[in-house]
Design an enzyme around this catalytic site. Sequence first.
Site, PDB file in Angstrom:
ATOM      1  N   LYS A  19     -90.767  38.068 -22.011  1.00 23.46           N
ATOM      2  CA  LYS A  19     -92.042  37.658 -22.566  1.00 23.46           C
ATOM      3  C   LYS A  19     -92.911  38.837 -22.950  1.00 23.46           C
ATOM      4  O   LYS A  19     -93.875  38.706 -23.684  1.00 23.46           O
ATOM      5  CB  LYS A  19     -92.750  36.754 -21.550  1.00 23.46           C
ATOM      6  CG  LYS A  19     -92.107  35.371 -21.471  1.00 23.46           C
ATOM      7  CD  LYS A  19     -92.769  34.496 -20.433  1.00 23.46           C
ATOM      8  CE  LYS A  19     -92.389  34.960 -19.024  1.00 23.46           C
ATOM      9  NZ  LYS A  19     -92.999  34.141 -17.970  1.00 23.46           N
ATOM     10  N   PHE A  40     -84.726  50.133 -15.817  1.00 25.27           N
ATOM     11  CA  PHE A  40     -85.084  50.803 -14.575  1.00 25.27           C
ATOM     12  C   PHE A  40     -84.994  49.956 -13.289  1.00 25.27           C
ATOM     13  O   PHE A  40     -83.932  49.822 -12.694  1.00 25.27           O
ATOM     14  CB  PHE A  40     -86.481  51.388 -14.761  1.00 25.27           C
ATOM     15  CG  PHE A  40     -86.988  52.213 -13.624  1.00 25.27           C
ATOM     16  CD1 PHE A  40     -86.118  52.756 -12.693  1.00 25.27           C
ATOM     17  CD2 PHE A  40     -88.347  52.461 -13.484  1.00 25.27           C
ATOM     18  CE1 PHE A  40     -86.600  53.531 -11.650  1.00 25.27           C
ATOM     19  CE2 PHE A  40     -88.832  53.231 -12.447  1.00 25.27           C
ATOM     20  CZ  PHE A  40     -87.955  53.748 -11.530  1.00 25.27           C
ATOM     21  N   ASP A  71     -82.208  46.727  -9.138  1.00 29.49           N
ATOM     22  CA  ASP A  71     -82.419  45.491  -8.374  1.00 29.49           C
ATOM     23  C   ASP A  71     -81.187  44.596  -8.423  1.00 29.49           C
ATOM     24  O   ASP A  71     -80.772  44.040  -7.407  1.00 29.49           O
ATOM     25  CB  ASP A  71     -83.641  44.734  -8.921  1.00 29.49           C
ATOM     26  CG  ASP A  71     -83.937  43.485  -8.115  1.00 29.49           C
ATOM     27  OD1 ASP A  71     -84.380  43.628  -6.959  1.00 29.49           O
ATOM     28  OD2 ASP A  71     -83.705  42.370  -8.617  1.00 29.49           O
ATOM     29  N   ASP A 130     -79.142  43.398  -5.221  1.00 29.77           N
ATOM     30  CA  ASP A 130     -79.075  41.966  -4.926  1.00 29.77           C
ATOM     31  C   ASP A 130     -77.694  41.366  -5.203  1.00 29.77           C
ATOM     32  O   ASP A 130     -77.529  40.151  -5.065  1.00 29.77           O
ATOM     33  CB  ASP A 130     -80.112  41.202  -5.777  1.00 29.77           C
ATOM     34  CG  ASP A 130     -81.544  41.539  -5.380  1.00 29.77           C
ATOM     35  OD1 ASP A 130     -81.745  42.109  -4.295  1.00 29.77           O
ATOM     36  OD2 ASP A 130     -82.460  41.235  -6.160  1.00 29.77           O
ATOM     37  N   ARG A 147     -78.554  38.212 -15.635  1.00 29.06           N
ATOM     38  CA  ARG A 147     -79.998  38.319 -15.811  1.00 29.06           C
ATOM     39  C   ARG A 147     -80.312  37.801 -17.202  1.00 29.06           C
ATOM     40  O   ARG A 147     -79.752  38.271 -18.180  1.00 29.06           O
ATOM     41  CB  ARG A 147     -80.448  39.782 -15.631  1.00 29.06           C
ATOM     42  CG  ARG A 147     -81.945  39.961 -15.880  1.00 29.06           C
ATOM     43  CD  ARG A 147     -82.437  41.353 -15.518  1.00 29.06           C
ATOM     44  NE  ARG A 147     -82.462  41.611 -14.089  1.00 29.06           N
ATOM     45  CZ  ARG A 147     -83.472  41.295 -13.272  1.00 29.06           C
ATOM     46  NH1 ARG A 147     -84.531  40.668 -13.737  1.00 29.06           N
ATOM     47  NH2 ARG A 147     -83.409  41.606 -11.997  1.00 29.06           N
ATOM     48  N   ASP A 187     -88.668  44.029   0.713  1.00 30.33           N
ATOM     49  CA  ASP A 187     -87.963  42.821   0.296  1.00 30.33           C
ATOM     50  C   ASP A 187     -86.488  42.894   0.698  1.00 30.33           C
ATOM     51  O   ASP A 187     -85.930  41.941   1.258  1.00 30.33           O
ATOM     52  CB  ASP A 187     -88.091  42.681  -1.228  1.00 30.33           C
ATOM     53  CG  ASP A 187     -87.559  41.352  -1.727  1.00 30.33           C
ATOM     54  OD1 ASP A 187     -87.639  40.363  -0.980  1.00 30.33           O
ATOM     55  OD2 ASP A 187     -87.068  41.298  -2.866  1.00 30.33           O
ATOM     56  N   PHE A 218     -99.873  35.002  -9.172  1.00 30.35           N
ATOM     57  CA  PHE A 218     -98.828  34.849 -10.184  1.00 30.35           C
ATOM     58  C   PHE A 218     -97.449  34.701  -9.537  1.00 30.35           C
ATOM     59  O   PHE A 218     -96.644  33.872  -9.934  1.00 30.35           O
ATOM     60  CB  PHE A 218     -98.845  36.058 -11.117  1.00 30.35           C
ATOM     61  CG  PHE A 218     -97.813  36.017 -12.196  1.00 30.35           C
ATOM     62  CD1 PHE A 218     -98.065  35.361 -13.390  1.00 30.35           C
ATOM     63  CD2 PHE A 218     -96.577  36.648 -12.030  1.00 30.35           C
ATOM     64  CE1 PHE A 218     -97.113  35.322 -14.400  1.00 30.35           C
ATOM     65  CE2 PHE A 218     -95.620  36.614 -13.037  1.00 30.35           C
ATOM     66  CZ  PHE A 218     -95.894  35.947 -14.226  1.00 30.35           C
ATOM     67  N   ASP A 233     -92.802  31.521  -7.337  1.00 33.07           N
ATOM     68  CA  ASP A 233     -92.035  30.958  -6.221  1.00 33.07           C
ATOM     69  C   ASP A 233     -92.130  29.426  -6.233  1.00 33.07           C
ATOM     70  O   ASP A 233     -91.154  28.730  -5.974  1.00 33.07           O
ATOM     71  CB  ASP A 233     -92.568  31.482  -4.881  1.00 33.07           C
ATOM     72  CG  ASP A 233     -92.286  32.971  -4.673  1.00 33.07           C
ATOM     73  OD1 ASP A 233     -91.572  33.579  -5.494  1.00 33.07           O
ATOM     74  OD2 ASP A 233     -92.810  33.540  -3.685  1.00 33.07           O
TER      75      ASP A 233
END
Lengths: 354, 354
Positions: free
Chosen positions: A29, A97, A102, A106, A111, A173, A238, A243
């Site tokens: 976006k 980056f 990530d 993970d 993606r 996290d 946000f 979530d």
Amino acid sequence: TPFGDHLRITAPALLLTLSSSPRPTLAGKLNRGLSVVDTLRILRGDNITDEELFHARILGWTVEWVSSNCPLPRVLFFARETSSHAITRDPIQLQAFFLVADDIMDSSYTRRGQPCWFRKENVGMVAINDGFILESSVYIILKKYFKKTQYYVELLELYHEVTFQTELGQLLDLITAPEDNVDLSRFSPAKHQFIVIFKTAYYSFYLPVALAMLMAGVKNENAYSQARDILIPLGEYFQVQDDYLDCYGAPEVIGKIGTDIQDNKCSWLVNQALVRITPEQRKILDQHYGKKDSKAEAAVKQLYIDIDIESVYKAYEEKSYTEISAMIAKVDESTGVKKEVFTEYMNKIYKRTK
Amino acid sequence: TPFGDHLRITAPALLLTLSSSPRPTLAGKLNRGLSVVDTLRILRGDNITDEELFHARILGWTVEWVSSNCPLPRVLFFARETSSHAITRDPIQLQAFFLVADDIMDSSYTRRGQPCWFRKENVGMVAINDGFILESSVYIILKKYFKKTQYYVELLELYHEVTFQTELGQLLDLITAPEDNVDLSRFSPAKHQFIVIFKTAYYSFYLPVALAMLMAGVKNENAYSQARDILIPLGEYFQVQDDYLDCYGAPEVIGKIGTDIQDNKCSWLVNQALVRITPEQRKILDQHYGKKDSKAEAAVKQLYIDIDIESVYKAYEEKSYTEISAMIAKVDESTGVKKEVFTEYMNKIYKRTK
Ligand SMILES: [Mg+2]
Ligand SMILES: [Mg+2]
Ligand SMILES: [Mg+2]
Ligand SMILES: [Mg+2]
Ligand SMILES: [Mg+2]
Ligand SMILES: [Mg+2]
């Protein structure tokens, strides 16, 4: 170049060779990047020059590039365009980056509907270095276009600071919610808040506005702390919304099917549930959260319904809106920042459905 | 802290909590870090102040920390000491920035006799983020101790530049010599040179000297380009020597048993061999290089003997020594740099056996 064809294969690093490539299209976006331009327009009003817009677009791209789906040559390519469409919104398959790293950490597979960068043939763990290169490239851009500005040092320090905050959020996290080791006793609303603020709010909300403020010549430290005090809670809201939508958004509207429950995500919903459930419900949650199994997921969703988590969310949303609105009303515009910067953000974000 | 015990487990990032820990000990030779201090002593002579030494030690630590085995709190800890032993030489098990990521990308098992950071329990891929945090921490240190200096911007830009060069070298190394895919047609002396210069020479040789030059107030661009012109070939020679010692050094002197042949390393030796062998010998090399097998390794070593690679090395060493000495003799000291900076380096490095 000595990289030959390999470099072309091992891109994000294609940044070195691709500047003459045909106009690429982009995913995402681009809200963060566009915010730099939008905020500068508000701060500078009708006095804004083409030169300033050009530089705001470059900074917009450096933000996207740290956080979103576009490699360097494309940043440069678009920055050179002067039309208002210089930032566009279509899909490419490269990723930047934080996201490159990530996805490795993970063990993600896709993606935005594309295989993760490190999953592609001939990439693998080299993606880690690609991530580092993408980061480095931000500073090359900043040197090239901003070295002569009054605010060059502040720009560098802002990037260093926000990068560090994001990495701390990422760390918490990762150690709180590893996908392969579910332990809800590690979760808490306070930890969720810390992760969200550091991992998301700084770079998504504070960074674009602070960049535009630097460009607009705002020097008063209070202007930056007022911005931070508003944008960090806004970023927090946000992410809470993100979530919430992961579980309750319409897949055809949000563009994906939520997987937070199955992925053992340290989501706002599970943290709120944890402080509201009975010991019996806690056993259900321990048993079913973070399992790659749609029946287990359904059990968690039923538990959310049982404790009426939607009402908890609506109450949170109202409270957050009221508090942030009050903070915006109190902004001291004589420091150089404007209320409109924040109301614009509020209007884009509150009660969004996607 | 919200990181609780997990942070203590997931160090390098223990940087955040450890500053009061007992005096740690350190691994590695710390040559790069010590070079900053040594170079500043040469440039400033008897005028050097304790304050300057203190700051040189901090910069020395930032270099080691990017490149060697020490986490942040230890940097701060040592920087606060004023004795000349502020940089010491004993073992700890933590590892830094480039090395953390390098070990993941190379699928290594140990570094300096310890398991690689990412191989430790509860670390895994979180090590990638730890690497990012270590990098970020350099800029926190620089801001804390150098923001008020005249050369702060140059310091930041130097780190950005050298980091980027190193990442490009790392990239070319990774795509030229992946351990699991032997293809000697990707090798060449030119590629070896590029990898060595970018991956090693910039941060190991140019960076420490340039840091000391900035501290000493050297502003003339020519001083930096002279330093670069000498230190890059010197770093190249150093790495060629490293490649040579991997095969021909005495294990009890170099402290390890070389594995470059078995690991498919893009070593100087194999690149020199490739341009000197017959088509028949090439078949032997293709068949045996990069195999985890001591018989295959012995075949490669025999081939090196057959083409008398040791003489090629001795000739290279002589030529390199002569050329660099000639460059040092021509250094224009009026730019602010001194010949002694480079002769010190030469004396430490040439004909070393470990
Ligand atoms: Mg992820
Ligand atoms: Mg993640
Ligand atoms: Mg989400
Ligand atoms: Mg390695
Ligand atoms: Mg390597
Ligand atoms: Mg070696």
